[in-house]
Motif scaffolding. Sequence first.
Motif, PDB file in Angstrom:
ATOM      1  N   ASP A  38       0.834  -1.201   0.000  1.00 10.81           N
ATOM      2  CA  ASP A  38       0.000   0.000   0.000  1.00 10.81           C
ATOM      3  C   ASP A  38       0.872   1.256   0.000  1.00 10.81           C
ATOM      4  OD1 ASP A  38      -1.987  -1.831   0.215  1.00 10.81           O
ATOM      5  OD2 ASP A  38      -2.583  -1.320   2.259  1.00 10.81           O
ATOM      6  N   ALA A  39       0.418   2.284  -0.733  1.00 10.62           N
ATOM      7  CA  ALA A  39       1.059   3.608  -0.749  1.00 10.62           C
ATOM      8  C   ALA A  39       2.539   3.515  -1.106  1.00 10.62           C
ATOM      9  CB  ALA A  39       0.872   4.298   0.596  1.00 10.62           C
ATOM     10  N   ALA A  40       2.868   2.736  -2.139  1.00 12.70           N
ATOM     11  CA  ALA A  40       4.265   2.495  -2.479  1.00 12.70           C
ATOM     12  C   ALA A  40       4.793   3.379  -3.595  1.00 12.70           C
ATOM     13  CB  ALA A  40       4.448   1.022  -2.880  1.00 12.70           C
ATOM     14  N   VAL A  41       3.923   4.093  -4.332  1.00  8.39           N
ATOM     15  CA  VAL A  41       4.333   4.792  -5.552  1.00  8.39           C
ATOM     16  C   VAL A  41       3.885   6.245  -5.479  1.00  8.39           C
ATOM     17  CG1 VAL A  41       4.285   4.740  -8.068  1.00  8.39           C
ATOM     18  CG2 VAL A  41       4.045   2.611  -6.805  1.00  8.39           C
ATOM     19  N   ASP A  42       4.724   7.155  -6.012  1.00  8.39           N
ATOM     20  CA  ASP A  42       4.405   8.585  -6.026  1.00  8.39           C
ATOM     21  C   ASP A  42       3.675   9.033  -7.285  1.00  8.39           C
ATOM     22  OD1 ASP A  42       5.830   9.197  -3.531  1.00  8.39           O
ATOM     23  OD2 ASP A  42       7.621   8.729  -4.685  1.00  8.39           O
ATOM     24  N   ARG A  43       4.008   8.433  -8.425  1.00 11.57           N
ATOM     25  CA  ARG A  43       3.405   8.782  -9.707  1.00 11.57           C
ATOM     26  C   ARG A  43       3.033   7.494 -10.441  1.00 11.57           C
ATOM     27  NH1 ARG A  43       3.613  12.958  -7.510  1.00 11.57           N
ATOM     28  NH2 ARG A  43       4.425  14.982  -8.220  1.00 11.57           N
TER      29      ARG A  43
ATOM     30  N   LEU B 275      -9.436  -1.941 -11.690  1.00 11.18           N
ATOM     31  CA  LEU B 275      -8.051  -1.527 -11.912  1.00 11.18           C
ATOM     32  C   LEU B 275      -7.749  -0.227 -11.170  1.00 11.18           C
ATOM     33  CD1 LEU B 275      -5.291  -1.570 -13.298  1.00 11.18           C
ATOM     34  CD2 LEU B 275      -6.380  -0.619 -15.342  1.00 11.18           C
ATOM     35  N   LEU B 276      -8.649   0.752 -11.234  1.00  7.95           N
ATOM     36  CA  LEU B 276      -8.410   2.030 -10.567  1.00  7.95           C
ATOM     37  C   LEU B 276      -8.404   1.887  -9.052  1.00  7.95           C
ATOM     38  CD1 LEU B 276     -10.395   4.613 -12.718  1.00  7.95           C
ATOM     39  CD2 LEU B 276      -7.921   4.393 -12.480  1.00  7.95           C
ATOM     40  N   ARG B 277      -9.181   0.979  -8.515  1.00  7.21           N
ATOM     41  CA  ARG B 277      -9.135   0.766  -7.064  1.00  7.21           C
ATOM     42  C   ARG B 277      -7.799   0.170  -6.634  1.00  7.21           C
ATOM     43  NH1 ARG B 277     -14.703  -0.876  -8.018  1.00  7.21           N
ATOM     44  NH2 ARG B 277     -16.094   0.763  -7.243  1.00  7.21           N
ATOM     45  N   GLU B 278      -7.237  -0.673  -7.478  1.00 12.11           N
ATOM     46  CA  GLU B 278      -5.910  -1.214  -7.170  1.00 12.11           C
ATOM     47  C   GLU B 278      -4.845  -0.131  -7.307  1.00 12.11           C
ATOM     48  OE1 GLU B 278      -3.292  -4.458  -6.148  1.00 12.11           O
ATOM     49  OE2 GLU B 278      -5.358  -3.863  -5.762  1.00 12.11           O
ATOM     50  N   VAL B 279      -5.012   0.750  -8.290  1.00  7.78           N
ATOM     51  CA  VAL B 279      -4.107   1.900  -8.416  1.00  7.78           C
ATOM     52  C   VAL B 279      -4.215   2.787  -7.183  1.00  7.78           C
ATOM     53  CG1 VAL B 279      -3.714   4.025  -9.722  1.00  7.78           C
ATOM     54  CG2 VAL B 279      -4.058   1.860 -10.928  1.00  7.78           C
ATOM     55  N   TRP B 280      -5.434   3.015  -6.705  1.00  7.88           N
ATOM     56  CA  TRP B 280      -5.633   3.813  -5.496  1.00  7.88           C
ATOM     57  C   TRP B 280      -4.889   3.206  -4.306  1.00  7.88           C
ATOM     58  CZ3 TRP B 280      -7.359   3.427  -0.560  1.00  7.88           C
ATOM     59  CH2 TRP B 280      -7.785   4.590   0.087  1.00  7.88           C
ATOM     60  N   ARG B 281      -4.898   1.894  -4.219  1.00  9.49           N
ATOM     61  CA  ARG B 281      -4.270   1.225  -3.082  1.00  9.49           C
ATOM     62  C   ARG B 281      -2.762   1.455  -3.038  1.00  9.49           C
ATOM     63  NH1 ARG B 281      -1.391  -3.235  -2.096  1.00  9.49           N
ATOM     64  NH2 ARG B 281      -1.447  -3.895  -4.284  1.00  9.49           N
ATOM     65  N   ILE B 282      -2.085   1.373  -4.186  1.00 14.24           N
ATOM     66  CA  ILE B 282      -0.628   1.450  -4.181  1.00 14.24           C
ATOM     67  C   ILE B 282      -0.120   2.885  -4.324  1.00 14.24           C
ATOM     68  CG2 ILE B 282      -0.445  -0.861  -5.142  1.00 14.24           C
ATOM     69  CD1 ILE B 282       0.257   0.413  -7.833  1.00 14.24           C
ATOM     70  N   LEU B 283      -1.009   3.850  -4.581  1.00 14.75           N
ATOM     71  CA  LEU B 283      -0.586   5.240  -4.737  1.00 14.75           C
ATOM     72  C   LEU B 283      -0.430   5.899  -3.372  1.00 14.75           C
ATOM     73  CD1 LEU B 283      -0.011   7.493  -6.832  1.00 14.75           C
ATOM     74  CD2 LEU B 283      -2.432   8.105  -6.668  1.00 14.75           C
ATOM     75  N   ALA B 284       0.657   6.629  -3.189  1.00 15.41           N
ATOM     76  CA  ALA B 284       0.897   7.337  -1.938  1.00 15.41           C
ATOM     77  C   ALA B 284      -0.167   8.414  -1.727  1.00 15.41           C
ATOM     78  CB  ALA B 284       2.295   7.952  -1.953  1.00 15.41           C
ATOM     79  N   PRO B 285      -0.451   8.775  -0.473  1.00 15.71           N
ATOM     80  CA  PRO B 285      -1.478   9.798  -0.211  1.00 15.71           C
ATOM     81  C   PRO B 285      -1.213  11.125  -0.905  1.00 15.71           C
ATOM     82  CG  PRO B 285      -0.935   8.628   1.797  1.00 15.71           C
ATOM     83  CD  PRO B 285       0.033   8.148   0.761  1.00 15.71           C
ATOM     84  N   SER B 286       0.044  11.491  -1.087  1.00 13.30           N
ATOM     85  CA  SER B 286       0.371  12.736  -1.781  1.00 13.30           C
ATOM     86  C   SER B 286       0.684  12.516  -3.259  1.00 13.30           C
ATOM     87  CB  SER B 286       1.571  13.407  -1.109  1.00 13.30           C
ATOM     88  OG  SER B 286       2.703  12.538  -1.134  1.00 13.30           O
ATOM     89  N   GLY B 287       0.462  11.313  -3.736  1.00 12.36           N
ATOM     90  CA  GLY B 287       0.811  10.981  -5.116  1.00 12.36           C
ATOM     91  C   GLY B 287      -0.229  11.446  -6.119  1.00 12.36           C
ATOM     92  N   ARG B 288       0.126  11.268  -7.397  1.00 11.96           N
ATOM     93  CA  ARG B 288      -0.771  11.650  -8.479  1.00 11.96           C
ATOM     94  C   ARG B 288      -0.781  10.570  -9.548  1.00 11.96           C
ATOM     95  NH1 ARG B 288       0.901  17.631 -10.203  1.00 11.96           N
ATOM     96  NH2 ARG B 288       2.967  16.916  -9.593  1.00 11.96           N
ATOM     97  N   MET B 289      -1.926  10.428 -10.160  1.00 10.25           N
ATOM     98  CA  MET B 289      -2.118   9.462 -11.232  1.00 10.25           C
ATOM     99  C   MET B 289      -2.465  10.194 -12.516  1.00 10.25           C
ATOM    100  SD  MET B 289      -4.749   7.825 -13.124  1.00 10.25           S
ATOM    101  CE  MET B 289      -6.228   7.918 -12.149  1.00 10.25           C
ATOM    102  N   MET B 290      -1.902   9.737 -13.646  1.00  6.35           N
ATOM    103  CA  MET B 290      -2.237  10.311 -14.944  1.00  6.35           C
ATOM    104  C   MET B 290      -2.639   9.183 -15.891  1.00  6.35           C
ATOM    105  SD  MET B 290       0.064  12.609 -17.576  1.00  6.35           S
ATOM    106  CE  MET B 290       0.278  13.926 -16.393  1.00  6.35           C
ATOM    107  N   ALA B 291      -3.733   9.407 -16.615  1.00  4.71           N
ATOM    108  CA  ALA B 291      -4.239   8.401 -17.550  1.00  4.71           C
ATOM    109  C   ALA B 291      -4.347   9.000 -18.946  1.00  4.71           C
ATOM    110  CB  ALA B 291      -5.604   7.890 -17.090  1.00  4.71           C
ATOM    111  N   ILE B 292      -3.872   8.236 -19.928  1.00  4.48           N
ATOM    112  CA  ILE B 292      -4.023   8.578 -21.340  1.00  4.48           C
ATOM    113  C   ILE B 292      -5.174   7.730 -21.870  1.00  4.48           C
ATOM    114  CG2 ILE B 292      -2.832   8.851 -23.532  1.00  4.48           C
ATOM    115  CD1 ILE B 292      -1.537  10.322 -21.153  1.00  4.48           C
ATOM    116  N   ILE B 293      -6.297   8.376 -22.199  1.00  2.91           N
ATOM    117  CA  ILE B 293      -7.528   7.652 -22.511  1.00  2.91           C
ATOM    118  C   ILE B 293      -8.065   8.116 -23.861  1.00  2.91           C
ATOM    119  CG2 ILE B 293      -9.827   7.060 -21.669  1.00  2.91           C
ATOM    120  CD1 ILE B 293      -8.925   7.945 -18.896  1.00  2.91           C
ATOM    121  N   PRO B 294      -8.411   7.198 -24.764  1.00  2.00           N
ATOM    122  CA  PRO B 294      -8.983   7.596 -26.061  1.00  2.00           C
ATOM    123  C   PRO B 294     -10.253   8.409 -25.908  1.00  2.00           C
ATOM    124  CG  PRO B 294      -8.327   5.289 -26.111  1.00  2.00           C
ATOM    125  CD  PRO B 294      -8.199   5.737 -24.690  1.00  2.00           C
ATOM    126  N   ASN B 295     -10.334   9.465 -26.693  1.00  2.00           N
ATOM    127  CA  ASN B 295     -11.491  10.349 -26.668  1.00  2.00           C
ATOM    128  C   ASN B 295     -12.616   9.759 -27.510  1.00  2.00           C
ATOM    129  OD1 ASN B 295     -13.292  12.468 -26.635  1.00  2.00           O
ATOM    130  ND2 ASN B 295     -12.026  13.849 -27.859  1.00  2.00           N
TER     131      ASN B 295
END
Length: 251
Positions: A93-98, A114-134
């Motif tokens: 948990d909370a292992a990654v900053d970006r 998938l996003l809930r698992e990303v939430w789990r490993i992201l640090a509380p001060s971290g940020r996530m960026m997604a490249i998503i087709p429009n």
Amino acid sequence: MTMDVIDLRNFYSQPLGVVARRLINRGIRAQWPQAKGLRVLGIGYPTPYLGLFREDSERCIAFMPAAQGVLKWPTSRPCLSTLVDEFSLPLPDAAVDRILLVHALEMSDDPAGLLREVWRILAPSGRMMAIIPNRRGVWTRTDKTPFGHGRPYSRSQITELLRQTWFTPSAWSEALFVPPIDGGWILRSAVAWERLSAAISSPFAGVHIVEATKQVYRAIPARRQRTRLIPALDPVLVPTPAPRRDEIGAP
């Protein structure tokens, strides 16, 4: 539908893929100008874009889903990529900053999971960026590129998905305004296409570039349980007891 990792590699080795990588990299760099001393993770097929952070980050690794396959990255250095189950990432948990998601959400059978698992490993001060087709973009109209596979999203759909999975959108941008035509003067003028379309706020970009932050404290509303009253009713039909032998009269 998940694309094979070989098809993704072949796309990014073609002129159209080279241009797409350059234009998306501009959008990523505009929001994340540096990652010095940070722990950076890419999920999906992020290796064309992780080069932005590999030199100055504390560590930079790539997780590729098992359904897609994995390729060694970087090719001439010790391997920093691995095959994973996207719903059970091998990190505490909370292992990654970006965290950078590329060819991930639109290809996943369960993007919310998938996003809930990303939430789990992201640090509380971290940020996530997604490249998503429009969903409205031209790039989703052809299956010659990876952005034409999987499920595209509108901006409102992305916002709703992020809120359901405990993320708050913090920044938006777009990329790939240039038509997905391989070769010719169009690719040579790709940067001019991007600048002009961004200036007029064209809604037909190929991809959304969305940054989100983790909601650490999330209020859970308390609900009063409604008691259901069930009336106690006497049975309508009561079985008649069998007569005793001494009550039966003699013939």
